[in-house]
Design a protein around this motif. Structure first.
Motif, mmCIF file in Angstrom:
data_model
loop_
_atom_site.group_PDB
_atom_site.id
_atom_site.type_symbol
_atom_site.label_atom_id
_atom_site.label_comp_id
_atom_site.label_asym_id
_atom_site.label_seq_id
_atom_site.Cartn_x
_atom_site.Cartn_y
_atom_site.Cartn_z
ATOM 1 N N ILE A 133 15.291 21.056 40.684
ATOM 2 C CA ILE A 133 14.057 20.906 41.451
ATOM 3 C C ILE A 133 12.903 20.545 40.510
ATOM 4 O O ILE A 133 12.807 21.074 39.410
ATOM 5 N N TYR A 134 12.037 19.653 40.984
ATOM 6 C CA TYR A 134 10.833 19.200 40.267
ATOM 7 C C TYR A 134 11.131 18.346 39.033
ATOM 8 O O TYR A 134 10.238 18.065 38.234
ATOM 9 N N GLY B 104 14.976 19.356 46.364
ATOM 10 C CA GLY B 104 13.816 18.476 46.225
ATOM 11 C C GLY B 104 14.109 17.105 46.811
ATOM 12 O O GLY B 104 15.206 16.571 46.656
ATOM 13 N N VAL C 81 9.634 19.941 48.883
ATOM 14 C CA VAL C 81 10.654 20.973 48.673
ATOM 15 C C VAL C 81 11.118 21.452 50.047
ATOM 16 O O VAL C 81 10.307 21.853 50.891
ATOM 17 N N GLN D 66 16.950 25.914 47.826
ATOM 18 C CA GLN D 66 15.953 24.855 48.003
ATOM 19 C C GLN D 66 16.450 23.557 47.372
ATOM 20 O O GLN D 66 17.226 23.558 46.407
#
Length: 691
Positions: free
Chosen positions: A15-16, A53, A41, A51
């Motif tokens: 993520i990110y 992205g 997200v 989660q």
């Protein structure tokens, strides 16, 4: 307008990572910056602990405040394609090229909103109103800079970019021009197009974007008003004002303005170039020549002034001086637009907007996993297709000369103005040791034909003189006969002999000879720059492949058999013929490509043919399909397509244009996409849109 579909690029593990990659790339950005990055997200509705992205890119959104960017993020919270996940947060990243900051708005759903900016070191800073003004203007300029011209080249370059029209009404226009006026004299900070060596007040991405907007929308009065105000602060703005006046058909006023301004700034190269361009357009070659020479004297290190002078010589059919001038052009390394460097995604979802679905566009397109089109190795190796910036413009000038006088005559003139390698070596063996007075550089002859001018600051040194050997000694390659316009199918394509490169002489690769600077036979000749020598070889290869293609096609027709190529090969052949100014052959290739499957590049080529023939129905038929294809790939806005429709409405009237579009036997949603472009012209009160 109908909003394009939303592409989704997934990061399911890291993520990110895309946000981090953008932050890392900030210090390497040199132009307007990459497209905006929108990062969401999501979490499964059934599992709040996991989660993922999801991101895409965008240009043309309103970046004037944190609220407008947050509003865009909020439009993405519901996705008809993904009903198993919900969006829990989003980050909108928009680059400010004036201050070299990445403006970011972080949205928690539901809940808070935080805006801040990231500098080149990755540190967080406060986002002020002044920074938002700069960001907004950069956003509009990027929308025009990253827009596709209809051929699909820009769309294919970056995956998953939504392209919006940043200025859709007169109120938004006022906002844009007001921001441009406030920040105008900071424009040189934004860099410039690749043909400009040093950005200045009138040549940078801001002025280019303003002129593009004015030309696209036909809002000449707004442009004249803006540049009139700015001209009171700096007389150099006169060149921009003159360009807009000429666009608006206010030619008398433009000529008077250029004359008056040159009394104040007699060596303003932008004004002189504008004068030369205007004289060229009126067929006044001799007048254009004087202006172009003076522009070169005013800015000898700029490519554009030398290129203009070469163009004028081509128009006057002074081929030797055109080649000498081309040889003097300062060439710059091409600086491409800033593009995002993203990590490898987990998967990519590219949904199709229902309104853009058209069977003839989708049929025949390669599916995922299908083998790529076969492309003959010789077609893959055509280097001219990859030229950009100064090299592309120089090559276009060279092909224009070749199309006008033919390849054999071009080689003959080349050997008359440049020192050829073989004659240089022969002469060096025969020359006497007695040094003679250095001769005038042939490049200065191109600028000042009486030979009295000093040498210009072009690339390469002036070379020594001599009688050029004819191309009779060249090794002629046994290739098929030429069916080109100028060669009449009678002669073979002759391989160009190598010239003596100035780099070799200057680098000391030859044995030292103190008298080599004044060989008798080279008094009126120049050493050819290596890059120009390479252009001749590239042109030779283009002509050779074109000749083989046309000869084979003629043979197949005589035998009554079908000449087969893949769609991609036909597309490449169409581009090749277009580069060499054989437009009928280009159209033939593009039509063959379209008979296999839809290609925006081929359709764009067909559109040019219809434009030349003033075929309104044909143009609109091509435009409808190009606009639908653009929407298919998330672009609601192409300045070139809008400009073409605006000019059609200006000539034929909005009622006729709308009627022809509506009478086309295509699905109504597809026609509505074209109607939206027509509606834009009505909103801007373009000529012909009121009746």
């Amino acid at each position: 307008m109908v909003a394009p579909a939303v592409p989704e690029i997934y990061e399911e593990e890291d993520i990110y990572a895309a946000i981090d990659a953008r932050t890392d790339s900030l210090q390497s950005l040199r132009e307007l910056g990459p497209p905006d990055l929108i990062y969401l997200v999501k979490q499964p509705k059934a599992n709040a602990n996991r989660q993922i992205g999801v991101y895409h890119h965008a240009v043309g959104t309103d970046a004037s405040s944190s609220a407008s960017l947050a509003a865009y993020v909020n439009t993405l919270t519901y996705s008809p394609l993904d009903k198993t996940h919900k969006v829990v947060s989003g980050i909108y990243c928009c680059y400010n090229a004036f201050s070299h900051l990445d403006m970011r708005v972080e949205v928690k759903i539901p809940g808070s909103l935080e805006s801040y900016c990231i500098d080149e070191r990755g540190d967080k800073r406060v986002a002020t109103d002044a920074l938002w003004l700069e960001t907004y203007l950069c956003g509009v300029l990027r929308a025009y800079s990253y827009a596709d011209d209809g051929s699909g080249d820009a769309i294919r370059k970056i995956v998953g970019v939504r392209r919006f029209n940043p200025v859709t009404n007169t109120e938004m226009e006022h906002k844009f021009l007001d921001a441009a006026e406030k920040l105008f004299f900071l424009g040189r900070q934004l860099s410039s197009d690749p043909e400009t060596q040093v950005p200045n007040t009138v040549s940078n991405h801001l002025t280019a974007g303003l002129l593009k907007y004015i030309e696209t929308t036909g809002r000449y009065a707004s442009g004249i008003n803006l540049f009139e105000k700015l001209r009171t602060r700096d007389v150099e703005i006169s060149s921009l004002l003159a360009k807009v006046l000429i666009m608006a058909d206010e030619e008398v006023q433009a000529v008077r303005l250029m004359y008056d301004a040159l009394q104040d700034v007699p060596m303003d190269y932008a004004l002189l170039d504008c004068q030369a361009s205007f004289c060229q357009s009126k067929g006044e070659g001799e007048m254009a020549l004087e202006c172009a020479k003076r522009a070169v004297t005013a800015a000898p290190s700029e490519f554009s002034t030398w290129a203009r002078l070469a163009e004028v010589y081509v128009g006057l059919e002074q081929w030797d001086l055109a080649l000498l001038t081309l040889n003097s052009c300062p060439m710059f390394t091409y600086q491409d637009k800033d593009t995002p460097r993203m990590p490898q995604p987990s998967r990519i979802m590219l949904p199709i907007l229902g309104e853009s679905m058209l069977d003839e566009i989708d049929e025949g397109q390669p599916r995922q996993g299908d083998p790529h089109d076969s492309i003959h190795p010789t077609l893959r190796k055509l280097h001219a297709a990859a030229y950009q910036g100064t090299f592309l413009k120089a090559y276009n000038l060279l092909t224009k000369i070749a199309a006008s006088i033919g390849w054999d005559q071009l080689l003959k003139i080349r050997s008359e103005v440049f020192v050829m390698e073989e004659e240089y070596r022969v002469e060096r063996q025969q020359v006497s040791a007695k040094p003679e007075q250095r001769s005038t550089s042939a490049s200065s002859v191109a600028v000042n034909q009486d030979g009295s001018a000093a040498e210009p600051n072009g690339t390469g040194s002036g070379s020594e003189s001599g009688q050029g050997s004819d191309e009779d000694n060249n090794t002629a390659e046994t290739s098929p006969q030429v069916n080109g316009d100028n060669n009449k199918g009678k002669k073979s394509i002759e391989r160009p002999e190598l010239s003596m490169a100035s780099e070799v002489v200057k680098s000391g690769n030859e044995d030292h000879d103190p008298s080599h600077a004044s060989y008798m036979h080279f008094r009126n000749k120049r050493l050819c720059e290596r890059w120009l020598d390479n252009l001749f070889m590239v042109l030779y290869e283009d002509l050779r492949v074109y000749t083989i293609w046309r000869t084979e096609m003629a043979q197949y027709r005589q035998q009554g058999t079908e000449y087969r190529k893949s769609a991609t090969e036909w597309e490449i052949l169409g581009e090749l013929a277009e580069r060499l100014h054989h437009f009928d052959a280009a159209i033939e290739a593009y039509q063959s490509c379209l008979s296999i499957r839809f290609s925006p590049k081929a359709m764009r080529g067909i559109l040019k043919l219809y434009e030349q023939r003033n075929d309104t129905r044909g143009m609109l038929s091509a435009l409808i399909r190009l606009i639908a294809w653009q929407y298919r790939w998330y672009s609601e806005f192409s300045p070139e397509l809008l400009y073409t429709i605006r000019k059609l409405i200006e000539e034929e009237g909005a009622v006729k244009v709308r009627s022809i579009v509506q009478a086309t036997n295509l699905p109504q949603p597809v026609l509505d996409l074209t109607h939206q472009y027509c509606q834009l012209c009505a909103t801007f009160r373009s000529s012909g849109s009121d009746g």
